[in-house]
Motif scaffolding. Structure first.
Motif, PDB file in Angstrom:
ATOM      1  N   GLU A   1       0.865  -1.182   0.000  1.00 46.02           N
ATOM      2  CA  GLU A   1       0.000   0.000   0.000  1.00 46.02           C
ATOM      3  C   GLU A   1       0.904   1.234   0.000  1.00 46.02           C
ATOM      4  N   VAL A   2       1.098   1.814  -1.168  1.00 48.62           N
ATOM      5  CA  VAL A   2       2.067   2.897  -1.313  1.00 48.62           C
ATOM      6  C   VAL A   2       1.454   4.041  -2.097  1.00 48.62           C
ATOM      7  N   LYS A   3       1.817   5.253  -1.706  1.00 51.01           N
ATOM      8  CA  LYS A   3       1.371   6.465  -2.398  1.00 51.01           C
ATOM      9  C   LYS A   3       2.554   7.426  -2.523  1.00 51.01           C
ATOM     10  N   PRO A   4       2.534   8.279  -3.527  1.00 54.67           N
ATOM     11  CA  PRO A   4       3.554   9.339  -3.587  1.00 54.67           C
ATOM     12  C   PRO A   4       3.287  10.357  -2.469  1.00 54.67           C
ATOM     13  N   ILE A   5       4.341  10.921  -1.937  1.00 53.91           N
ATOM     14  CA  ILE A   5       4.194  11.960  -0.917  1.00 53.91           C
ATOM     15  C   ILE A   5       5.115  13.127  -1.275  1.00 53.91           C
ATOM     16  N   LEU A   6       4.573  14.330  -1.275  1.00 51.24           N
ATOM     17  CA  LEU A   6       5.362  15.534  -1.528  1.00 51.24           C
ATOM     18  C   LEU A   6       5.948  16.017  -0.209  1.00 51.24           C
ATOM     19  N   VAL A   7       7.240  16.294  -0.193  1.00 56.06           N
ATOM     20  CA  VAL A   7       7.907  16.707   1.039  1.00 56.06           C
ATOM     21  C   VAL A   7       8.673  18.002   0.816  1.00 56.06           C
ATOM     22  N   ALA A   8       8.856  18.732   1.905  1.00 52.74           N
ATOM     23  CA  ALA A   8       9.641  19.973   1.889  1.00 52.74           C
ATOM     24  C   ALA A   8      10.726  19.842   2.943  1.00 52.74           C
ATOM     25  N   GLU A   9      11.968  19.739   2.512  1.00 50.47           N
ATOM     26  CA  GLU A   9      13.069  19.608   3.456  1.00 50.47           C
ATOM     27  C   GLU A   9      13.193  20.868   4.305  1.00 50.47           C
ATOM     28  N   ARG A  10      13.736  20.690   5.505  1.00 48.28           N
ATOM     29  CA  ARG A  10      13.843  21.818   6.441  1.00 48.28           C
ATOM     30  C   ARG A  10      14.643  22.971   5.856  1.00 48.28           C
ATOM     31  N   GLY A  11      15.616  22.658   5.022  1.00 50.19           N
ATOM     32  CA  GLY A  11      16.418  23.707   4.413  1.00 50.19           C
ATOM     33  C   GLY A  11      15.751  24.378   3.228  1.00 50.19           C
ATOM     34  N   TYR A  12      14.569  23.877   2.833  1.00 51.54           N
ATOM     35  CA  TYR A  12      13.882  24.435   1.661  1.00 51.54           C
ATOM     36  C   TYR A  12      12.873  25.500   2.091  1.00 51.54           C
ATOM     37  N   LYS A  13      11.781  25.088   2.665  1.00 52.90           N
ATOM     38  CA  LYS A  13      10.813  26.031   3.210  1.00 52.90           C
ATOM     39  C   LYS A  13       9.776  25.276   4.020  1.00 52.90           C
ATOM     40  N   LYS A  14       9.031  26.011   4.826  1.00 52.81           N
ATOM     41  CA  LYS A  14       7.982  25.448   5.661  1.00 52.81           C
ATOM     42  C   LYS A  14       6.666  25.512   4.903  1.00 52.81           C
ATOM     43  N   VAL A  15       5.887  24.429   4.977  1.00 56.39           N
ATOM     44  CA  VAL A  15       4.626  24.357   4.246  1.00 56.39           C
ATOM     45  C   VAL A  15       3.539  25.109   5.018  1.00 56.39           C
ATOM     46  N   ASN A  16       2.886  26.021   4.337  1.00 64.31           N
ATOM     47  CA  ASN A  16       1.709  26.686   4.888  1.00 64.31           C
ATOM     48  C   ASN A  16       0.489  25.913   4.403  1.00 64.31           C
ATOM     49  N   THR A  17      -0.160  25.199   5.314  1.00 64.16           N
ATOM     50  CA  THR A  17      -1.235  24.281   4.916  1.00 64.16           C
ATOM     51  C   THR A  17      -2.477  25.003   4.420  1.00 64.16           C
ATOM     52  N   SER A  18      -2.554  26.308   4.637  1.00 63.02           N
ATOM     53  CA  SER A  18      -3.734  27.061   4.182  1.00 63.02           C
ATOM     54  C   SER A  18      -3.728  27.298   2.680  1.00 63.02           C
ATOM     55  N   TYR A  19      -2.561  27.128   2.056  1.00 64.57           N
ATOM     56  CA  TYR A  19      -2.430  27.483   0.650  1.00 64.57           C
ATOM     57  C   TYR A  19      -1.885  26.309  -0.153  1.00 64.57           C
ATOM     58  N   PRO A  20      -2.634  25.822  -1.134  1.00 62.15           N
ATOM     59  CA  PRO A  20      -2.186  24.673  -1.947  1.00 62.15           C
ATOM     60  C   PRO A  20      -1.196  25.092  -3.025  1.00 62.15           C
ATOM     61  N   PHE A  21      -0.027  25.569  -2.600  1.00 64.92           N
ATOM     62  CA  PHE A  21       1.013  25.988  -3.531  1.00 64.92           C
ATOM     63  C   PHE A  21       2.016  24.851  -3.691  1.00 64.92           C
ATOM     64  N   LEU A  22       2.181  24.370  -4.914  1.00 66.69           N
ATOM     65  CA  LEU A  22       3.106  23.262  -5.163  1.00 66.69           C
ATOM     66  C   LEU A  22       4.556  23.636  -4.899  1.00 66.69           C
ATOM     67  N   ASP A  23       4.896  24.924  -5.059  1.00 65.46           N
ATOM     68  CA  ASP A  23       6.302  25.301  -4.893  1.00 65.46           C
ATOM     69  C   ASP A  23       6.740  25.270  -3.427  1.00 65.46           C
ATOM     70  N   GLN A  24       5.824  24.897  -2.532  1.00 57.93           N
ATOM     71  CA  GLN A  24       6.203  24.724  -1.129  1.00 57.93           C
ATOM     72  C   GLN A  24       6.945  23.407  -0.895  1.00 57.93           C
ATOM     73  N   PHE A  25       6.942  22.525  -1.905  1.00 61.91           N
ATOM     74  CA  PHE A  25       7.591  21.222  -1.786  1.00 61.91           C
ATOM     75  C   PHE A  25       8.766  21.141  -2.752  1.00 61.91           C
ATOM     76  N   ASN A  26       9.804  20.405  -2.366  1.00 67.11           N
ATOM     77  CA  ASN A  26      10.953  20.292  -3.261  1.00 67.11           C
ATOM     78  C   ASN A  26      11.285  18.861  -3.653  1.00 67.11           C
ATOM     79  N   LYS A  27      10.543  17.857  -3.103  1.00 64.90           N
ATOM     80  CA  LYS A  27      10.839  16.467  -3.449  1.00 64.90           C
ATOM     81  C   LYS A  27       9.556  15.643  -3.422  1.00 64.90           C
TER      82      LYS A  27
END
Length: 646
Positions: A358-384
């Motif tokens: 049971e596997v799904k893709p997951i978008l992640v944002a490394e600590r050195g990249y930026k913090k995800v603001n969950t209020s806004y569905p902006f893809l550029d908040q993730f880097n991997k």
């Protein structure tokens, strides 16, 4: 300046017909500076700044074929010699497939004449502009502004032309240097709508002028202090004053379509994307044989581990991040055994799904990249992108581009971050944390005082979890590098040799045992000799000495430092004083330091333990954390004071 960030999300829509102005009506004349700019000797709101950005102004507008064209002007005042490096200009651009082109580069410098009496003028020679490739995706234009000295004012201009508005980047009002004025003016292409999000301190004002009928918006901020890197700081992107953009809707002859205005829409868009969702059902060459071999393992966890390790051993990561597969897809990357993060981890999702997990893709944002603001569905908040597996009521985050983190252990770069699980039914935001063991270092030191007043002996250190991973990484250049960076650090009088390392890697954790010999001479003043065990403790210098802090403190996970020191004295000395027994803690024992000192005959034993139970502190707690560390390091500086007999 406070760190507190406010965010605003609004939509702007271009009108049906936009008249494009390629020049600014209020653009400053090239090389003509004000009297205030020429005479400035410091920045009023950041007195120690080596240089100050007087103006950073850009305007983006559509070209003849709806290209994204951006004109930019930058003016910098060099305040002292430490600021001279800011005259070496680097402009990075998207070079892959000729997506972006930098042109129209021009520059001028006014420098005070030595002895007074005017300014010398220097212009940038086009022959001194250089272009190079950073990698397959990124190019760089570099040039050094001529004739720059303390007191110089420099100005440079250039034009960026991108193939389309998909390259619309964030606009930063803040950098390492203080900025007097930063402005950005955006004109949209016809029949498009962009969402924008402003991130700024509550203490700073912003001028914001949307003109929906013209399809334009204008942003301006003034007197913005520079943002420096701080200890235990996550990405600068989390705290920098900026505005971000994302396509919200687009129109064509078939009508108007909305574009990722909710997290569910993010899932649907990605799963319908040719370089993401379409790559999740590929038959990878040799997959059946790989799955059959993994199935020989006894448990499902062992089978999952075998498949994960096969993928990360199969691929050579090319260093590129992102969530999408390359233009030729995951099958091509699989066969070539090299690829981006998207190529590798989407291949992993493919293989695990074919194996029945049971596997799904997951978008992640490394600590050195930026913090995800969950209020806004902006893809550029993730880097991997990574693989997210549910097995036996437990979840595993697997990143096959990470060759160091053991199976089952959350990568250190993702501690205390927010990720997005991509699922057609319901995408989910999840918080990534490390339960249990985080950073652990246990020191056991046995020393004897020699007749020449040198304390020498043996060290035995056990590092666990992320502490072990970090120390294992320091082995790569060799033993000398490990001794210098891990054991000796800034304590140059400490001599270490005879190092041996023993590594144990298990699911969910890793352990590194270090054995070594050491010698450190005692400091002396007249007949008194001073010995501080601190250099052998593994603790760095106090990281929290700045008067103010702009960012939150993220230790990543719980931390434990345990130090046991046993010193046997010779018969030529007597003990004058010893460090005190004590206990220092914050409410709730979130930070705690304890020390016990015992003397038995000619043997001194010092045992201390420092624990960080709460990994994350708001910038508002900085004074409390700073005060704790100040007291702790004052205690750690307490010496063993000895006196020679006779």
């Amino acid at each position: 300046m406070k760190r507190y960030i406010t965010s605003i999300l609004l939509g702007i829509l271009s009108c049906c017909s936009v008249k494009v102005m390629a020049q600014w009506e209020d653009a400053p004349t090239m090389g003509v500076f004000t009297r205030e700019e020429l005479s400035m000797t410091d920045c009023a709101f950041e007195k120690n700044a080596p240089a100050v950005i007087l103006l950073d102004r850009a305007r983006s507008y559509p070209g003849t074929n709806n290209e994204l064209v951006t004109d930019r002007v930058v003016r910098i005042k060099i305040l002292n010699d430490a600021g001279l490096d800011y005259a070496n200009i680097k402009i990075r651009y998207y070079a892959e497939s000729d997506f972006e082109h930098i042109s129209g580069i021009d520059g001028v410098v006014l420098t005070p004449v030595e002895g007074g009496g005017g300014m010398d003028k220097f212009t940038l020679d086009k022959k001194n502009i250089y272009r190079s490739k950073i990698n397959a995706k990124i190019g760089e234009v570099t040039f050094a502004m001529p004739g720059v000295k303390k007191g110089s004012v420099i100005e440079y201009r250039y034009i960026s032309t991108m193939k389309h508005y998909g390259g619309l980047d964030d606009w930063h009002f803040q950098s390492f240097l203080p900025t007097l004025r930063s402005t950005y003016h955006l004109t949209l292409i016809n029949n498009s709508e962009f969402a924008y999000r402003v991130q700024k301190s509550e203490e700073l004002n912003m001028i914001l002028k949307p003109e929906p009928n013209k399809g334009t918006i204008y942003f301006e901020m003034n007197n913005v202090a520079g943002l420096k890197n701080e200890p235990y700081m996550d990405s600068r992107q989390d705290f920098i004053q900026k505005v971000s953009f994302q396509l919200a809707a687009y129109g064509s002859y078939m009508g108007r379509s909305k574009y990722m205005n909710s997290w569910d829409e993010v899932s649907r868009e990605l799963l319908n994307h040719n370089s993401f969702g379409a790559q999740l059902n590929k038959n990878l060459d040799g997959a059946k044989a790989i799955i059959t071999a993994a199935a020989l393992n006894r448990t499902k966890e062992e089978q999952l581990s075998a498949l994960f390790n096969h993928v990360r051993n199969h691929f050579q990561w090319n260093g590129f991040y992102g969530m999408y597969a390359g233009g030729n897809g995951v099958k091509s990357a699989w066969n070539s055994k090299t690829g981006s993060c998207g190529d590798i981890n989407l291949s992993l999702v493919n293989l695990l799904a074919e194996a029945g997990f049971e596997v799904k893709p997951i978008l992640v944002a490394e600590r050195g990249y930026k913090k995800v603001n969950t209020s806004y569905p902006f893809l550029d908040q993730f880097n991997k992108v990574a693989a997210y597996v549910t097995l036996n009521n437990r979840t595993y985050l697997l990143d096959a581009t990470d060759g160091a983190t053991p199976f089952g252990m959350l990568p250190e770069s993702l501690l205390n971050t927010t990720a997005f699980v991509v699922d057609r039914k319901k995408g989910t935001l999840v918080t990534l944390q490390r339960p249990g063991e985080g950073y652990v270092n246990i020191y056991n030191i046995t020393a004897s005082l020699q007749p020449d007043m040198v304390a020498s002996g043996k060290g035995y250190v056990v590092s666990k979890g992320y502490s072990a991973l970090n120390r294992m990484a320091a082995r790569v250049p060799g033993e000398e590098n490990f001794i210098r960076k891990v054991l000796v650090k800034a304590y140059t009088t400490l001599k270490v040799d005879s190092l041996s390392l023993e590594e144990k890697v298990k699911p969910d954790t890793v352990q590194l045992t270090q054995r070594f010999r050491f010698a450190t001479p005692l400091e002396h003043s007249g007949e008194y000799f001073l010995l501080n065990p601190m250099p052998l403790s593994g603790l760095d210098k106090n990281p929290f000495t700045d008067e103010k802090r702009f960012s939150d403190i993220n230790f990543g996970a719980t931390q434990v430092f345990s130090f046991n020191y046993h010193l046997t004295l010779n018969d030529a000395v007597t003990i004058e004083s010893l460090p005190r027994n004590l206990r220092l803690k914050l409410p709730g024992n979130e930070l705690e330091f304890t020390r016990r000192v015992l003397r038995e005959g000619n043997i001194i034993s010092i045992n201390f333990r420092f624990e960080i139970q709460l990994p994350y502190y708001s910038y508002q707690d900085y004074d409390m954390v700073k005060s704790f560390y100040k007291q702790m390091y004052e205690y750690l500086d307490e010496q063993i004071v000895l006196k020679k007999k006779g």
